[in-house]
Design a protein around this motif. Sequence first.
Motif, PDB file in Angstrom:
ATOM      1  N   CYS A 143     -21.734  -1.129   5.771  1.00 13.95           N
ATOM      2  CA  CYS A 143     -20.333  -0.605   6.216  1.00 13.95           C
ATOM      3  C   CYS A 143     -19.714  -1.785   6.810  1.00 13.95           C
ATOM      4  CB  CYS A 143     -20.067   0.697   7.008  1.00 13.95           C
ATOM      5  SG  CYS A 143     -18.506   0.984   7.403  1.00 13.95           S
TER       6      CYS A 143
ATOM      7  N   GLU B  16     -17.144  -1.520   8.715  1.00  9.41           N
ATOM      8  CA  GLU B  16     -16.803  -1.242  10.005  1.00  9.41           C
ATOM      9  C   GLU B  16     -18.028  -1.104  11.033  1.00  9.41           C
ATOM     10  OE1 GLU B  16     -12.705  -1.668  10.406  1.00  9.41           O
ATOM     11  OE2 GLU B  16     -13.316  -0.097  11.618  1.00  9.41           O
ATOM     12  N   CYS B  17     -18.705  -0.317  10.598  1.00  5.33           N
ATOM     13  CA  CYS B  17     -19.631   0.207  11.633  1.00  5.33           C
ATOM     14  C   CYS B  17     -20.978  -0.592  11.166  1.00  5.33           C
ATOM     15  CB  CYS B  17     -19.838   1.541  11.612  1.00  5.33           C
ATOM     16  SG  CYS B  17     -20.378   2.473  10.113  1.00  5.33           S
TER      17      CYS B  17
ATOM     18  N   CYS C 188     -19.150   3.230   4.694  1.00  3.49           N
ATOM     19  CA  CYS C 188     -20.083   4.310   4.929  1.00  3.49           C
ATOM     20  C   CYS C 188     -19.518   5.620   4.329  1.00  3.49           C
ATOM     21  CB  CYS C 188     -20.528   4.622   6.381  1.00  3.49           C
ATOM     22  SG  CYS C 188     -19.070   4.857   7.430  1.00  3.49           S
TER      23      CYS C 188
ATOM     24  N   CYS D 146     -14.636   5.466   8.427  1.00  2.00           N
ATOM     25  CA  CYS D 146     -14.406   3.985   8.571  1.00  2.00           C
ATOM     26  C   CYS D 146     -13.416   3.463   7.498  1.00  2.00           C
ATOM     27  CB  CYS D 146     -15.772   3.093   8.413  1.00  2.00           C
ATOM     28  SG  CYS D 146     -16.820   3.415   9.762  1.00  2.00           S
TER      29      CYS D 146
HETATM   30 ZN   LIG Z   1     -18.799   2.958   8.905  1.00  2.00          ZN
END
Ligand SMILES: [Zn+2]
Length: 195
Positions: free
Chosen positions: A152, A154-155, A171, A176
């Motif tokens: 992902c 973002e995370c 994800c 996200c």
């Molecule tokens: Zn994520």
Amino acid sequence: MAEALPLDPRGYRGTYKLIGGAPALDFANLVSYRGTDRGHDWLAPDANAVTWAHAAGLAAPAGDDIAELREFREVLAQVFLDLVDRTTPSSADVSRIGELAASAWGDRKLVLEAGATAATWTATSPTLLAEVALDAASLLTDAAALTRLSACEECRWLFLDTSRNRRRQWCDPADCGNRARQRRHYERNRRSPAR
Ligand SMILES: [Zn+2]
């Protein structure tokens, strides 16, 4: 949109979802925002490991040491994130996965029940650690699956991108993906000239 697994968040304002497409990746994802101040360890409390194993279809952690599970989770995350980043993982980490996976095979018996059409490999006293390692090893030896390995934006949760055009960024687009869109919107507005 994936459904959140009912893990005890211990006050953390976020959810855990099985989005990896492989138990070994979902296991590595049992940390949210690894290495950041938003980080959260989903293997606490210990009971979360039982809920997770059940949902992932693996052996409940009966003889497992949670500290060892936690340590191995970081090994898996490092190896798979290295592969996403096109870095060669540490050979010691890869060997460790192999040793644990071999112990999962060592625990298996070939059973052919009367009247059954085929034999099955049955674990006699499976541990969560070894079963996760076995899944990780089968992923690591699957070149086609590894071409779909991604994280992902973002995370950094790991997943197998099974989308047709292989352009999955997040994800979960509802989590996200939303956050990224909101941030881009905010940054656009901030950059635009004052009225
Ligand atoms: Zn994520």
